[in-house]
Design an enzyme around this catalytic site. Structure first.
Site, PDB file in Angstrom:
ATOM      1  NE  ARG A   1      -4.342  -2.025   1.741  1.00  0.00           N
ATOM      2  CZ  ARG A   1      -5.307  -2.157   2.883  1.00  0.00           C
ATOM      3  NH1 ARG A   1      -4.941  -1.458   4.097  1.00  0.00           N
ATOM      4  NH2 ARG A   1      -6.168  -2.966   2.307  1.00  0.00           N
TER       5      ARG A   1
ATOM      6  CE1 TYR B   1     -13.210  -7.592   1.713  1.00  0.00           C
ATOM      7  CE2 TYR B   1     -11.615  -8.479   0.792  1.00  0.00           C
ATOM      8  CZ  TYR B   1     -11.582  -8.008   1.555  1.00  0.00           C
ATOM      9  OH  TYR B   1     -10.858  -7.064   2.228  1.00  0.00           O
TER      10      TYR B   1
END
Length: 357
Positions: free
Chosen positions: A32, A159
């Site tokens: 990230r 998810y």
């Protein structure tokens, strides 16, 4: 501060480390590293939604390059999201501030899985390919490789069933127990889509792939072996001879022997792993990556320096070490703390890594 490559290297440090060759210092990049903590990214977010950024190759390319231009990282990682793959299965996702991803429609029953169809990945995710091509064109001047990535099948499935993030995976675990055959059908469908997605990235020219099985670390040993590991094995088996693959699984220190047995090129360690133990037990033909706690970067500089200094005796003579975090950079991370870590690695002469015979 803007960094450019000042030393001409035949092979980027990352690629040398991946193949466990001697390097003057360990390469560094951070999960990230492109995104929310950077002021230049926040400026773009004032005008664009997250999905707009990842679906417009020029913007995705710009964000991918931001940490290279600011810090001089040794690798860029494509600015995207692991959830893009679900669009190739006919689902959609969006992000809500302070909530996270919302998947629509989420999966509740076996019948929901039966309705899923695999769409042409190279068409649905064409914007990812174009972002890679644009990024690679600019990265040439920095002599910096580009990392592609994908979510591992179990994490993507979680998810799709949870409808978003979950710290317990309650719905997913109940679904696995109630409909195990349907769960395997779902995981296989995601695996097939992910193979196509990885092929798209490899053809576009990425130098390495990282597989994120972020939520598999919440599984029991039996369920990890049943519902996560076989599908990671499929992906690694298909691409082991084509491109270096790094495996990352948050909270995975208990499962590292299982992941190691898959013989990936790189094992990415979370911050709960004992780096000294891993450096001595993982075979030296497998590179290791990690594993600073992302919270460390929020702490005073002296604390960061102490943590980095402890790395020296552990990795100095261990081939194939890549400095990274044990998970992604947090949004509140001070930019100057990231810069400190990069500068420390660049300037500490005893960071030289050599290979053992």
């Amino acid at each position: 501060m803007t960094h450019t490559s000042s030393v001409s290297l035949k092979t980027p440090l990352l690629l040398e480390a991946i193949h466990c060759k001697p390097t003057p210092r360990p390469p560094i990049w951070m999960m990230r590293q492109a995104g929310r903590y950077l002021p230049e990214y926040q400026k773009l977010r004032q005008h664009h939604e997250f999905q707009h950024l990842i679906k417009h190759p020029d913007l995705a390319c710009e964000i991918t390059l931001q940490p290279i231009q600011r810090f001089g990282m040794d690798a860029a990682i494509l600015f995207s999201d692991i959830l893009v793959i679900i669009e190739a299965l006919g689902l959609s996702f969006r992000f809500e501030e302070k909530v996270g991803p919302i998947i629509e429609p989420c999966l509740h029953t076996r019948q929901d899985i039966d309705k899923l169809k695999l769409l042409p990945v190279d068409q649905v995710l064409d914007y990812v390919k174009n972002a890679i091509l644009l990024s690679l064109d600019t990265l040439k001047s920095y002599q910096t490789p580009l990392i592609g990535f994908a979510g591992a099948p179990f994490t993507i499935a979680s998810y799709m069933i949870e409808g978003g993030s979950s710290k317990t995976l309650e719905k997913t675990k109940r679904f696995m127990a109630t409909y195990p055959k349907a769960m395997h059908r779902l995981l296989q469908l995601i695996s097939t889509a992910t193979l196509d997605y990885l092929n798209l990235q490899v053809k576009a020219g990425v130098s390495m792939i990282q597989l994120f099985d972020t939520w598999a670390g919440l599984l029991s040993w039996e369920d990890f072996n049943t519902f996560a590991l076989p599908y990671i094995q499929q992906l690694v088996g298909q691409y082991r001879d084509k491109i270096p693959i790094a495996l990352f699984c948050k909270y995975s220190h208990a499962y590292l022997p299982l992941l190691q047995a898959l013989n990936p090129r790189i094992l990415s360690l979370d911050w709960q792993s004992n780096l000294e133990q891993m450096a001595s037990s993982i075979p030296t033909h497998i590179a290791i990556q990690g594993n600073l706690d992302p919270i460390d970067l929020l702490c005073p500089i002296q604390h960061i320096k102490a943590r980095l200094t402890k790395l020296l005796p552990i990795i100095q003579h261990r081939p194939g070490y890549i400095l990274n975090l044990g998970h992604g950079i947090l949004p509140s991370t001070p930019v100057d703390h990231v810069q400190y870590v990069v500068d420390w690695v660049h300037s500490t002469p005893s960071m030289k890594i050599s290979c053992q015979d």
